[in-house]
Design an enzyme around this catalytic site. Sequence first.
Site, PDB file in Angstrom:
ATOM      1  N   ARG A  98      11.295 -13.763  -9.483  1.00  0.00           N
ATOM      2  CA  ARG A  98      11.022 -13.921 -10.920  1.00  0.00           C
ATOM      3  C   ARG A  98       9.649 -13.381 -11.297  1.00  0.00           C
ATOM      4  NH1 ARG A  98      12.649 -20.271 -12.008  1.00  0.00           N
ATOM      5  NH2 ARG A  98      14.944 -20.054 -12.051  1.00  0.00           N
ATOM      6  N   ASP A 142     -15.091   1.055   5.407  1.00  0.00           N
ATOM      7  CA  ASP A 142     -15.427  -0.330   5.747  1.00  0.00           C
ATOM      8  C   ASP A 142     -14.683  -0.794   6.995  1.00  0.00           C
ATOM      9  OD1 ASP A 142     -13.340  -0.002   3.589  1.00  0.00           O
ATOM     10  OD2 ASP A 142     -12.861  -2.033   4.227  1.00  0.00           O
ATOM     11  N   ARG A 196      -2.485   5.944   4.024  1.00  0.00           N
ATOM     12  CA  ARG A 196      -3.749   5.503   3.429  1.00  0.00           C
ATOM     13  C   ARG A 196      -3.747   5.453   1.908  1.00  0.00           C
ATOM     14  NH1 ARG A 196      -9.809   8.142   3.150  1.00  0.00           N
ATOM     15  NH2 ARG A 196     -10.865   6.165   2.761  1.00  0.00           N
ATOM     16  N   LEU A 197      -4.255   4.340   1.389  1.00  0.00           N
ATOM     17  CA  LEU A 197      -4.663   4.250  -0.007  1.00  0.00           C
ATOM     18  C   LEU A 197      -6.185   4.247   0.012  1.00  0.00           C
ATOM     19  CD1 LEU A 197      -3.814   3.824  -3.006  1.00  0.00           C
ATOM     20  CD2 LEU A 197      -4.152   1.380  -2.618  1.00  0.00           C
ATOM     21  N   CYS A 215      -3.113  -0.176   2.264  1.00  0.00           N
ATOM     22  CA  CYS A 215      -2.526   0.837   3.135  1.00  0.00           C
ATOM     23  C   CYS A 215      -1.265   0.308   3.805  1.00  0.00           C
ATOM     24  CB  CYS A 215      -3.537   1.257   4.197  1.00  0.00           C
ATOM     25  SG  CYS A 215      -5.110   1.846   3.503  1.00  0.00           S
ATOM     26  N   LEU A 219      -6.232  -8.163 -13.493  1.00  0.00           N
ATOM     27  CA  LEU A 219      -4.968  -8.617 -14.058  1.00  0.00           C
ATOM     28  C   LEU A 219      -5.253  -9.883 -14.855  1.00  0.00           C
ATOM     29  CD1 LEU A 219      -2.523  -8.123 -11.033  1.00  0.00           C
ATOM     30  CD2 LEU A 219      -3.265  -6.480 -12.769  1.00  0.00           C
ATOM     31  N   VAL A 247     -12.344   2.851  -0.489  1.00  0.00           N
ATOM     32  CA  VAL A 247     -13.736   3.001  -0.056  1.00  0.00           C
ATOM     33  C   VAL A 247     -13.842   4.273   0.784  1.00  0.00           C
ATOM     34  CG1 VAL A 247     -15.608   1.992   1.304  1.00  0.00           C
ATOM     35  CG2 VAL A 247     -14.131   0.511  -0.092  1.00  0.00           C
ATOM     36  N   ASN A 269      -5.036  -2.125   7.618  1.00  0.00           N
ATOM     37  CA  ASN A 269      -4.675  -2.291   6.220  1.00  0.00           C
ATOM     38  C   ASN A 269      -5.568  -3.392   5.672  1.00  0.00           C
ATOM     39  OD1 ASN A 269      -3.379  -2.657   3.720  1.00  0.00           O
ATOM     40  ND2 ASN A 269      -1.968  -4.150   4.602  1.00  0.00           N
ATOM     41  N   GLY A 270      -6.438  -3.031   4.724  1.00  0.00           N
ATOM     42  CA  GLY A 270      -7.268  -4.086   4.154  1.00  0.00           C
ATOM     43  C   GLY A 270      -8.656  -3.623   3.769  1.00  0.00           C
ATOM     44  N   THR A 274      11.443 -17.963  -7.030  1.00  0.00           N
ATOM     45  CA  THR A 274      10.187 -17.873  -7.775  1.00  0.00           C
ATOM     46  C   THR A 274       9.500 -16.533  -7.554  1.00  0.00           C
ATOM     47  OG1 THR A 274       9.865 -20.244  -7.485  1.00  0.00           O
ATOM     48  CG2 THR A 274       7.973 -18.987  -8.200  1.00  0.00           C
ATOM     49  N   SER A 301      -7.118 -10.223  -8.965  1.00  0.00           N
ATOM     50  CA  SER A 301      -6.067 -11.107  -9.463  1.00  0.00           C
ATOM     51  C   SER A 301      -6.398 -12.564  -9.135  1.00  0.00           C
ATOM     52  CB  SER A 301      -4.720 -10.712  -8.846  1.00  0.00           C
ATOM     53  OG  SER A 301      -3.640 -11.335  -9.486  1.00  0.00           O
TER      54      SER A 301
END
Length: 589
Positions: free
Chosen positions: A319, A98, A50-51, A2, A231, A54, A75-76, A316, A341
């Site tokens: 890239r 959550d 919001r994403l 989020c 991933l 849950v 966010n989390g 880095t 990931s």
Amino acid sequence: MCGILAVFGCSDNSQTKRARIIELSRRLRHRGPDWSGLHCHGDCYLAHQRLAIVDPASGDQPLYNEDKTIIVTVNGEIYNHMDLRAKLKSHEFRTGSDCEVIAHLYEEYGEDFVDMLDGMFSFVLLDTRDNSFIAARDPIGITPLYMGWGLDGSIWFASEMKALSDDCERFVSFLPGHIYSSKSGELRRWYNPPWYSEGLPSTPYNPLVLRQAFEKAVVKRLMTDVPFGVLLSGGLDSSLVAAVASRYLEESKVARQWGSKLHTFCVGLKGSPDLKAAREVADYLGTHHHEFHFTVQEGIDAIEEVIYHIETYDVTTVRASTPMFLMSRKIKSLGVKMVLSGEGSDEIFGGYLYFHKAPNKEEFHRETCQKIKALHLYDCLRANKSTSAWGVEARVPFLDKEFINVAMDIDPQWKMVRADIGRIEKWVLRNAFQDDENPYLPKHILYRQKEQFSDGVGYSWIDGLKDHANRHVSDAMLTKASFIYPENTPTTKEAYYYRTIFEKFFPKNAARSTVPGGPSVACSTAKALEWDTAWSKNPDPSGRAALGVHAAAYNETVDPLSSVKNTSSLLDIPQKLQEGIVEATAMAV
């Protein structure tokens, strides 16, 4: 993942200010395209994009306690929220989110509850009973958070710099593992694990304890009400994440919703090391594998947008973020909103190839501690912002709080590279998952050499970036770089090119100060350059700069003022994947 924005102490609380907060919060909508929320209380504003991962149906934010005197924007993900709810039996929960536990934990325990949270999070909480507020960030900084100050005396918090940089005179990256309290006006560290002091641990290596801790870390991150995947680059770390997730998926709750066949994703230039290795791992695990291709030109065309989203000019990070950014767009198009990931393993276990030259276990351990403490400026930033740019959430099991405690308590002598007895980088992790009776991975995959993500997607990716920068930055421009950019002066044309793009989006002094600087070889700290005098002649963050270690190391010292010539074509990339335990093979994390 989020997006949050909170402002306290605004001198103007008119409708115009409310509209401005909404406008700034909208800059974070890519992080949370599913819903927007705003709570206003006097001169305080808490906004949320919001994403929904849950409880998509009822978990809109901001969230509240029972009488709405406590408001929180988060966010989390809080992985132990069900256990925490069990401790809050006298409290009434309105949603299945959550994150709602945070409001009730504060009501029950005050400001000292943050260490009870197991997850990745950045949150801001307002207590309207006394108009006090707190802000906190997870232990390692998996989720981003910035703190700023307005000329009117207001204090700002935001998930990304772009939401506050225009309205704040000064702003900084909020430190991981810290909490800010308006009552004291101070930032203090709430996360105090034994390894943080960098004292030398002495616990003997127990492969079963390490394996079980990682399996637990992966399983708890299968908490989702939406489609997810892994991933998979085909390197050790992502392959282990996929192997454990695949093994435990069938018995998880998410399997009943979305099926028991794991989806895996990989990106690379056609013919790149990652694509071949990831396909091999996916076939072995029986996953539903998705392979995405991009060209060097497509990557270059995306650079400006990537830098805008990741908010850094670190070489880095740019890239590696670009392929991840492109892949995340493809993943989102498939309807997937969450991925696992493999970030963090190299910092914990000394997996970068320069660790081969660590002179003793004391310096080895000190370097791993420093690398973990800086993750929020590098790999965590990349993994979070390049995926969040397309509304995808990245979860990182290796950075589980309990797993880090177990792994960092091992006597570092066990982690050191010992070529004389066949121990390559991250041997303790590889050995922990070497199960001959019920293999997690084939042995030749389990013992592949470390390859950085920006290298593994195809060596001509970095070569192409350098060539592109050489055409846009002249020798004269680089020679005078210290006059144009006196802070964190770029020393290569590639770094100069990224810096000019960054400054276009974020021109304030405070913005450039959020980005770390200093020389590095194969992602080392500046201090570790002392381990090999040859490295100072070629301080490139690519793993191929680990001369004498990487199987495809650079052949010559690179003059930062010289143009890159004879850029390798895709067909010239060394791609032989040697089977065996100690053979060097080019694979990404």
